[in-house]
Design an enzyme around this catalytic site. Sequence first.
Site, PDB file in Angstrom:
ATOM      1  N   ASP A   1       0.836  -1.190   0.000  1.00  0.00           N
ATOM      2  CA  ASP A   1       0.000   0.000   0.000  1.00  0.00           C
ATOM      3  C   ASP A   1       0.881   1.254   0.000  1.00  0.00           C
ATOM      4  O   ASP A   1       1.736   1.416   0.872  1.00  0.00           O
ATOM      5  CB  ASP A   1      -0.936  -0.010   1.217  1.00  0.00           C
TER       6      ASP A   1
ATOM      7  N   TYR B   1       1.287   5.673  -0.523  1.00  0.00           N
ATOM      8  CA  TYR B   1       0.891   6.845   0.256  1.00  0.00           C
ATOM      9  C   TYR B   1       1.034   8.030  -0.691  1.00  0.00           C
ATOM     10  O   TYR B   1       1.666   9.018  -0.362  1.00  0.00           O
ATOM     11  CB  TYR B   1       1.880   6.928   1.423  1.00  0.00           C
TER      12      TYR B   1
ATOM     13  N   HIS C   1      -3.496  13.952   1.222  1.00  0.00           N
ATOM     14  CA  HIS C   1      -3.765  13.033   2.338  1.00  0.00           C
ATOM     15  C   HIS C   1      -2.606  13.044   3.334  1.00  0.00           C
ATOM     16  O   HIS C   1      -2.819  13.162   4.547  1.00  0.00           O
ATOM     17  CB  HIS C   1      -3.985  11.619   1.802  1.00  0.00           C
TER      18      HIS C   1
ATOM     19  N   ARG D   1       1.575  15.902  13.606  1.00  0.00           N
ATOM     20  CA  ARG D   1       2.775  16.743  13.713  1.00  0.00           C
ATOM     21  C   ARG D   1       2.461  18.113  13.128  1.00  0.00           C
ATOM     22  O   ARG D   1       2.963  18.472  12.049  1.00  0.00           O
ATOM     23  CB  ARG D   1       3.936  16.137  12.918  1.00  0.00           C
TER      24      ARG D   1
ATOM     25  N   GLU E   1     -10.730   4.099   3.598  1.00  0.00           N
ATOM     26  CA  GLU E   1      -9.792   4.916   2.812  1.00  0.00           C
ATOM     27  C   GLU E   1     -10.075   4.685   1.336  1.00  0.00           C
ATOM     28  O   GLU E   1     -10.129   3.537   0.883  1.00  0.00           O
ATOM     29  CB  GLU E   1      -8.325   4.583   3.131  1.00  0.00           C
TER      30      GLU E   1
ATOM     31  N   GLU F   1      -9.143   4.357  -2.262  1.00  0.00           N
ATOM     32  CA  GLU F   1      -7.910   4.081  -3.006  1.00  0.00           C
ATOM     33  C   GLU F   1      -8.229   3.411  -4.340  1.00  0.00           C
ATOM     34  O   GLU F   1      -9.318   2.897  -4.552  1.00  0.00           O
ATOM     35  CB  GLU F   1      -7.005   3.122  -2.201  1.00  0.00           C
TER      36      GLU F   1
ATOM     37  N   ASP G   1      -9.272   0.613   1.857  1.00  0.00           N
ATOM     38  CA  ASP G   1      -8.298   0.198   2.864  1.00  0.00           C
ATOM     39  C   ASP G   1      -8.869   0.525   4.245  1.00  0.00           C
ATOM     40  O   ASP G   1      -8.539   1.538   4.859  1.00  0.00           O
ATOM     41  CB  ASP G   1      -6.991   0.959   2.605  1.00  0.00           C
TER      42      ASP G   1
ATOM     43  N   ARG H   1      -8.244   3.528  13.458  1.00  0.00           N
ATOM     44  CA  ARG H   1      -7.324   4.628  13.786  1.00  0.00           C
ATOM     45  C   ARG H   1      -6.764   4.550  15.194  1.00  0.00           C
ATOM     46  O   ARG H   1      -5.640   5.001  15.443  1.00  0.00           O
ATOM     47  CB  ARG H   1      -8.040   5.974  13.605  1.00  0.00           C
TER      48      ARG H   1
ATOM     49  N   GLN I   1      -4.154   1.865  15.178  1.00  0.00           N
ATOM     50  CA  GLN I   1      -3.018   2.388  14.419  1.00  0.00           C
ATOM     51  C   GLN I   1      -2.161   3.344  15.249  1.00  0.00           C
ATOM     52  O   GLN I   1      -0.925   3.235  15.260  1.00  0.00           O
ATOM     53  CB  GLN I   1      -3.555   3.108  13.171  1.00  0.00           C
TER      54      GLN I   1
ATOM     55  N   TYR J   1       1.740   1.872  15.727  1.00  0.00           N
ATOM     56  CA  TYR J   1       2.477   2.072  14.470  1.00  0.00           C
ATOM     57  C   TYR J   1       3.944   2.457  14.626  1.00  0.00           C
ATOM     58  O   TYR J   1       4.684   2.432  13.629  1.00  0.00           O
ATOM     59  CB  TYR J   1       1.745   3.068  13.566  1.00  0.00           C
TER      60      TYR J   1
ATOM     61  N   LYS K   1      -4.700  -2.354   9.921  1.00  0.00           N
ATOM     62  CA  LYS K   1      -5.032  -2.460   8.500  1.00  0.00           C
ATOM     63  C   LYS K   1      -5.361  -3.890   8.089  1.00  0.00           C
ATOM     64  O   LYS K   1      -6.150  -4.115   7.185  1.00  0.00           O
ATOM     65  CB  LYS K   1      -3.829  -2.015   7.655  1.00  0.00           C
TER      66      LYS K   1
ATOM     67  N   THR L   1      -9.289  -5.453   3.715  1.00  0.00           N
ATOM     68  CA  THR L   1      -9.135  -4.549   2.572  1.00  0.00           C
ATOM     69  C   THR L   1     -10.154  -5.040   1.548  1.00  0.00           C
ATOM     70  O   THR L   1     -10.182  -6.239   1.259  1.00  0.00           O
ATOM     71  CB  THR L   1      -7.721  -4.666   1.972  1.00  0.00           C
TER      72      THR L   1
ATOM     73  N   THR M   1      -4.635   6.360   0.218  1.00  0.00           N
ATOM     74  CA  THR M   1      -5.830   7.200   0.218  1.00  0.00           C
ATOM     75  C   THR M   1      -5.681   8.362  -0.737  1.00  0.00           C
ATOM     76  O   THR M   1      -4.686   9.079  -0.679  1.00  0.00           O
ATOM     77  CB  THR M   1      -6.046   7.793   1.629  1.00  0.00           C
TER      78      THR M   1
ATOM     79  N   GLU N   1      -9.595  12.465   8.040  1.00  0.00           N
ATOM     80  CA  GLU N   1      -9.369  13.820   7.539  1.00  0.00           C
ATOM     81  C   GLU N   1     -10.613  14.678   7.665  1.00  0.00           C
ATOM     82  O   GLU N   1     -10.555  15.840   8.082  1.00  0.00           O
ATOM     83  CB  GLU N   1      -8.926  13.755   6.068  1.00  0.00           C
TER      84      GLU N   1
END
Lengths: 439, 439
Positions: free
Chosen positions: A138, A140, A145, A154, A210, A212, A244, A248, A251, A255, A264, A268, A370, A384
Amino acid sequence: MINLNETHDAMLESWLDSANDPNTDFPIQNLPFGVFKRKNTDEAFRVGVAIGDSIIDLTAISWLKDLEENTQKALHSCNSPSLNALMKCGPEVWSSLRLMLSRALRKGSEQEALLRPTLVPQQSVKLKIPVDIGDYTDFYSSIHHATNVGLLFRPENPLLANYSWVPVAYHGRASSIYLSGTDIKRPQGQLKTSFASYPIYAPTEKLDYEVELGVYIGKENRPGETVNIDQTPQHIFGLCVLNDWSARDIQAWEYQPLGPFLSKSFATSISPWVITLEALAPFQMPHERPQSHPSPLSHLNSSQNQALGAIDIQLECYLSSKTMQSDKLNPQRLSKTSFKHSFWTIYQMLTHHASNGCQLRSGDLFGTGTQSGPTPLEVGSLLEMTEGGKRTVELNSGEERNFLEDYDKITLTGFCERIGFRRIGLGSVTGKIVPAKPT
Amino acid sequence: MINLNETHDAMLESWLDSANDPNTDFPIQNLPFGVFKRKNTDEAFRVGVAIGDSIIDLTAISWLKDLEENTQKALHSCNSPSLNALMKCGPEVWSSLRLMLSRALRKGSEQEALLRPTLVPQQSVKLKIPVDIGDYTDFYSSIHHATNVGLLFRPENPLLANYSWVPVAYHGRASSIYLSGTDIKRPQGQLKTSFASYPIYAPTEKLDYEVELGVYIGKENRPGETVNIDQTPQHIFGLCVLNDWSARDIQAWEYQPLGPFLSKSFATSISPWVITLEALAPFQMPHERPQSHPSPLSHLNSSQNQALGAIDIQLECYLSSKTMQSDKLNPQRLSKTSFKHSFWTIYQMLTHHASNGCQLRSGDLFGTGTQSGPTPLEVGSLLEMTEGGKRTVELNSGEERNFLEDYDKITLTGFCERIGFRRIGLGSVTGKIVPAKPT
């Protein structure tokens, strides 16, 4: 990266009326591949091509006369419960089959009388995952996104320094890929809020989708061999729509430092029809890389990739809650975007993936990550849309959502439109959330 | 988690002398599975069991009389170029076959005359990867490794908060798993030093090995189903030795935020013989979890796992440079440790992996992650040994190493020893680095 030819002509019509319906996903310009059998029969799964509301059974037409050698090779590979053998054949074989089908299905074709009896109504079949998927990866690739998600975690440094250079990706789980329509059980996992001193093992409270695309590998590279970016189209058989599913809270806790894992690998979902790169050729377009970013390294760059690397595939996401389903309200569109906004093209992703000599085998699948566009109406996940669950989305039933509730049904659809060409549909992928434990 | 029985008796000897050699990896107490054919023949690959310096061809003994139904079922599944069918059968079937073989190969067995002609010398065969590996996962179960690596990247916070709770893992790549003996091409990738303002695409300069065990899934859980920790032994067919080749410079640049990708997916090497959990039973021991850490969550905890969850498998790593090879110097041992130091047991890893309902299919493989023990002589990678390349390791040829050079040959071996039991070998996995481009 694929040339237009007679199969793309917008004026082509089929002798099958349903293929000429302007709203069909499957006009004669599409011809996507799937694996099917008639419902409630013991017959074997086999390869077919969707046309209008029907399927042409590729195991039932090998007796057609005057077939090119490549077409014969293609048809020979279709007597199989998966597309892998056909995928391995390479683009000349795929193209030859497409051209033959396009001619045979056209209005006025002499083969109408022979082919009509081999058609199977789509309503009468059971589809399966059309490919034996070896490895699943997968990416990114949407910078919007990545920025949206980065801002949540962050705020001072949303986009990491490697993003402009590396088509970031992680290995995914092939065993939990499900066909569209399969119910998705809310997964359990370790959850830890920032206030708690220890995690609990419980059903996820932040279940998300997600939006995709999935990309299937066609021709293989040899182990240890890289793939030049201008050769990548030979290695791509086709595309599907992919959800996907993501937990959250699992995750966030799991992660670091090795990336997403159980958040994940519970599920899927993929759409059942594989749309070939050749069918998508009219929707290729220049790849616009934001000027604030440096040029890609030379192995990820080519004039061909710049000129035609993007594909304008429109993607929509719909939600229908249990209440909406029982009140027969229309599913609510949550977002709409296009894959043309992707920061990395599928060709760059493939070249990157093989740049260390990693073999990509026929039937391997990669997700694009995504897809979110530049505006708030174009984001491809609830994470999001609700800024990590802080805001709510209002549904037309009066309900609200931060994340998915049990019995919510998510439908992602993909399609291509361009003036002067026929609309091509990728079909859709749906999944309904069912409770973690029977209630 | 597996009971001892007559097949573990240290006094058992075989009528095949080489199986009684105290140094053999494959005494009658071991009986590991592999897939072989005789070299330079057209015969099909098939399942065999290693005994001393030979292999018993399991497709050649199905005519043995008075076989239990489970043994017949096992033998029936062995006429295959992979172990997957046997792995799917479950522990009763595996055990029944083991007991039959143990009795038939014993000194004094009436079947000696019948079986001797079915033996094939190991020197005369070609082995292959014994399993069709679906999904590959890599864990991070050594707290000493996690701490050593953490110290290099986050000296102020080496061990992340989730480590005590989560058996951290990431999905890996199955297509780049190679059999022991396969040359490993130095991969290319994106490298960026902290002084450079942009990355380059070049052969890795920080190529490393990682000392791991591989764990093969036997019986499957159903999609969406979790696995109780005390049921996990049914789902584990056996173990191998695994080298998780790693490119540290590619890894440092690519791994945020989604984890390692191309820094790992160029190659993973595995030893050819699968050692069953039953063969390893005498080396099970109490799992010692450092008292400074909280107890695991209840689904990852059981008295059985505490009492017998660890396995004392000793692991050694040897390096032989090109000079050492041509000067016929002995390979140099770089480290030695035991899997008993692992913070997470293989049972906890498996329960965690399926705790979100992820299906683990027969033939799936997981790596334990680099095994490092508590002292500097027990570290399982050069990254740790050289503190990220800052220190050098001196070889007995007078050469020095920070990371691997072209033509270095790495050999990892695994074995079990315990007073009162026969030594059991897991065999070894070797790989020689070859240049990124032909020189």
